[in-house]
Design a protein around this motif. Structure first.
Motif, PDB file in Angstrom:
ATOM      1  N   SER A 100       1.433   3.676  -3.463  1.00 46.74           N
ATOM      2  CA  SER A 100       0.094   3.815  -3.158  1.00 46.74           C
ATOM      3  C   SER A 100      -0.240   3.231  -1.807  1.00 46.74           C
ATOM      4  CB  SER A 100      -0.885   2.920  -4.251  1.00 46.74           C
ATOM      5  OG  SER A 100      -1.189   1.694  -3.652  1.00 46.74           O
ATOM      6  N   GLY A 101       0.588   2.113  -1.462  1.00 49.27           N
ATOM      7  CA  GLY A 101       0.372   1.623  -0.139  1.00 49.27           C
ATOM      8  C   GLY A 101      -0.863   0.591   0.134  1.00 49.27           C
ATOM      9  N   ARG A 102      -1.565   0.134  -0.983  1.00 44.84           N
ATOM     10  CA  ARG A 102      -2.630  -0.858  -0.971  1.00 44.84           C
ATOM     11  C   ARG A 102      -1.893  -2.287  -1.266  1.00 44.84           C
ATOM     12  NH1 ARG A 102      -4.761  -4.244  -3.544  1.00 44.84           N
ATOM     13  NH2 ARG A 102      -6.960  -4.830  -3.232  1.00 44.84           N
ATOM     14  N   SER A 103      -2.304  -3.168  -0.428  1.00 39.79           N
ATOM     15  CA  SER A 103      -1.766  -4.440  -0.930  1.00 39.79           C
ATOM     16  C   SER A 103      -3.279  -5.571  -0.743  1.00 39.79           C
ATOM     17  CB  SER A 103      -0.661  -5.154  -0.142  1.00 39.79           C
ATOM     18  OG  SER A 103      -0.838  -4.995   1.260  1.00 39.79           O
ATOM     19  N   HIS A 131      -2.276   5.014   3.939  1.00 40.97           N
ATOM     20  CA  HIS A 131      -2.007   4.961   2.501  1.00 40.97           C
ATOM     21  C   HIS A 131      -3.144   4.443   1.770  1.00 40.97           C
ATOM     22  CE1 HIS A 131       2.215   6.049   1.869  1.00 40.97           C
ATOM     23  NE2 HIS A 131       2.211   5.696   3.194  1.00 40.97           N
ATOM     24  N   VAL A 140      -5.517  -4.197   2.026  1.00 41.62           N
ATOM     25  CA  VAL A 140      -4.561  -3.999   3.133  1.00 41.62           C
ATOM     26  C   VAL A 140      -4.022  -2.773   3.032  1.00 41.62           C
ATOM     27  CG1 VAL A 140      -2.775  -4.956   4.571  1.00 41.62           C
ATOM     28  CG2 VAL A 140      -4.519  -6.333   3.452  1.00 41.62           C
ATOM     29  N   PHE A 141      -3.916  -1.802   4.042  1.00 46.04           N
ATOM     30  CA  PHE A 141      -3.245  -0.457   3.648  1.00 46.04           C
ATOM     31  C   PHE A 141      -2.571  -0.209   4.912  1.00 46.04           C
ATOM     32  CE2 PHE A 141      -7.635  -0.882   1.981  1.00 46.04           C
ATOM     33  CZ  PHE A 141      -7.180  -0.381   0.647  1.00 46.04           C
TER      34      PHE A 141
END
Lengths: 439, 140
Positions: free
Chosen positions: A10-13, B96, B121-122
């Motif tokens: 997904s690329g989210r943190s 993302h 955070v992307f």
């Protein structure tokens, strides 16, 4: 480096932990530690209550039924995931295997084990195969050792956190093949007990399950007990401590790899170059966790004085083994703090992908078109879960360590003997919170 | 007696988890990096007119291994963000999470404009090369 995985999926943190939560969390952990020294019980208590009390028979029957259902589900799910990994779409966002392995299995089962006990014992396709083949499996005695399990967990951590393409379905296929052959081969050679020794995931989940308020005894009967009390029954064998240290160290490295320090260090690195840097980082952080714990334990003797209790059990084990169980809640807390949001968000993509596991535009359950809803939990909600998990894990670790110490020593001497280990735990907790702060 | 102590301790824990204001730190101004000289900025002139809502500009340029304007860009939730990427290669720029994509070539910049409403955070990356360019931090 979770970014590599999350990023593939997904690329989210998560946002950095708000500073007030960091301060409250760290301060509470410190206070709780001193309270533990002064005010906790003076006689060992957890091992006695770990026996628990029997659940009503209808619950036992329900659990037995659920266990069979889980075995069937586990077997089917495993076959689907393996098939997806080998022949499904070569794109991690359209293939069930990566999210199933890294999110649902690895994160989901750790949290699930802590809450409802050792579900993996029922779910595991290898346990199920062993039960089906029990007549033909050898009864050999496999050497008592968790070293293979520890190695397996370290290899998995490397794949997830260091290797540059963890979410590639074909890479997952290779990993599943090695894992499967190792377990099946060992099982044919040594019998079912091999799984209890070598399956790193099963071993770790079984430790985490000791936290849960529900368990099944040796006769398979369902029983309830005080949460965390089961940890007192953990009996380390060679390699057990390493299993727990790897679990804790790998998550700590994941936190490190999200820090700006690490991002700057690896900026511009791609492919194998990045893998090499991350491998060094993974080994360094895991090593640091292991060394601080061993150092803390080695100092216990120095702080131990006065006579032992008359009732003290004869112990030949090393302090690292005696107190290994107190690291389990801390390891789980780290895992929850770092992966809870991944489970909540990326887990949703698994919900969509079960309808189309191979990326063939199927829609088996009508969920294929689901997209991830990022509003199911707010960012401050996530922050509370993170800080809360770390603090609860810390307190639970302190409490079970204290309970172990008073088995051997009178209360005052026991409290004194806990100074070194307590210092280590406070270090882990503050470091864990700091990693979230700098995310 | 001991089990009551455990319960008290558990209750204290729950309380501890609930106290403290969890409001995240105040929103930090978006970092508008200075535009790389070679960018043919076709779109960035409109934002300065008085009545239009401010657009958070994020400009990234890639030349070989060097990324200018990388690092982490903080923007407030709800703001409009325009990400402009210039590169000396042809690839796909991928934001993302929000899952926005735009093509970039040595002659044409990639522009992604969106209203950010998911905190977190992307990653912003060159998709085919799996090269991470920058991160977009959307504060709550």
């Amino acid at each position: 480096v979770i970014a590599l995985l999350a990023h593939a999926i997904s690329g989210r943190s998560d946002l950095p932990l708000p500073l007030p939560l960091f301060i409250y969390g760290a301060a509470f952990a410190l206070v709780a530690s001193f309270v533990a020294l002064r005010a906790l019980w003076g006689d060992p208590h957890l091992a006695a209550s770990a026996g628990g009390r029997e659940a009503p028979s209808w619950m036992h029957r329900a659990a037995a039924g659920a266990s069979w259902a889980l075995s069937a589900i586990g077997l089917v799910a495993y076959l689907v995931v393996v098939t997806a990994a080998f022949v499904g779409a070569d794109d991690s966002s359209r293939n069930l295997a990566p999210v199933a392995v890294y999110i649902v299995f690895w994160v989901g089962l750790q949290i699930c084990s802590a809450v409802v006990g050792n579900v993996w014992r029922s779910l595991s396709p290898f346990e199920t195969i062993a039960r089906l083949l029990r007549r033909w499996l050898p009864d050999d005695d496999v050497p008592s050792s968790h070293w293979v399990a520890a190695g397996m967990l370290l290899a998995f951590a490397w794949l997830e956190l260091a290797y540059h393409h963890p979410a590639d379905p074909r890479v997952v296929a290779v990993a599943l093949t090695i894992h499967g052959l190792l377990l099946l081969g060992g099982m044919l050679r040594y019998g079912r007990r091999w799984l209890r020794m070598a399956d790193g995931f099963g071993v770790l989940f079984s430790f985490i399950a000791l936290i849960a308020p529900v368990f099944r005894d040796d006769e398979g009967r369902l029983r309830f007990r005080l949460p965390f009390s089961g940890l007192a029954t953990l009996r380390p064998i060679p390699g057990t401590v390493a299993v727990i240290e790897v679990a804790l160290g790998a998550t700590a490295f994941d936190g490190t790899s999200r820090s700006s320090f690490w991002r700057n260090l690896t900026a511009g690195q791609t492919g194998w170059g990045r893998t090499v840097t991350s491998t060094v980082g993974l080994l360094a952080v895991t090593g640091a966790v292991a060394i601080t714990y061993e150092l803390g334990c080695s100092q216990i003797k120095r702080f131990t004085s006065g006579p032992r209790r008359d009732s003290a059990p004869e112990r030949t084990d090393h302090p690292t083994e005696r107190f290994a169980h107190s690291l389990v809640p801390i390891a789980v807390a780290y895992a929850i703090a770092h992966y809870f949001s991944a489970l909540v968000f990326e887990g949703q993509s698994a919900y969509a992908l079960v309808s189309d596991p191979f990326g063939r535009s199927w829609d088996l359950f009508g969920t294929a078109a689901r997209t991830i809803d990022y509003t199911v939990i707010s960012s401050s909600g996530i922050a509370y879960v993170q800080a809360g998990a770390i603090v609860v894990g810390h307190v639970a670790g302190v409490v079970v360590a204290h309970d172990r110490a008073v088995e051997e020593l009178p209360p005052k001497a026991a409290a004194r003997s806990q100074y070194p280990l307590l210092a280590v735990m406070v270090g882990y907790t503050v470091a864990g919170l700091a990693l979230l702060l700098g995310a | 007696v001991t089990s009551t102590r455990v319960i008290v301790l558990a209750a204290a824990l729950v309380l501890a988890g609930c106290t403290g204001n969890g409001e995240p730190s105040p929103v930090i101004e978006a970092t508008s990096t200075s535009a790389p000289t070679s960018v043919a900025s076709t779109a960035s002139t409109t934002a300065s007119t008085a009545s239009a809502p401010a657009v958070e500009e994020i400009k990234i340029s890639v030349a070989g291994a060097t990324v200018t304007g990388g690092g982490r860009h903080k923007v407030a939730r709800g703001s409009t963000v325009r990400i402009t990427v210039t590169a000396d290669v042809s690839d796909e720029v991928h934001l993302h999470g929000y899952d926005k994509k735009a093509n970039v070539t040595p002659t044409a910049a990639a522009t992604i404009e969106l209203v950010v409403n998911i905190p977190g955070v992307f990653e912003i990356e060159l998709e085919k090369r799996a090269k991470q360019l920058a991160q977009l931090e959307v504060t709550a």
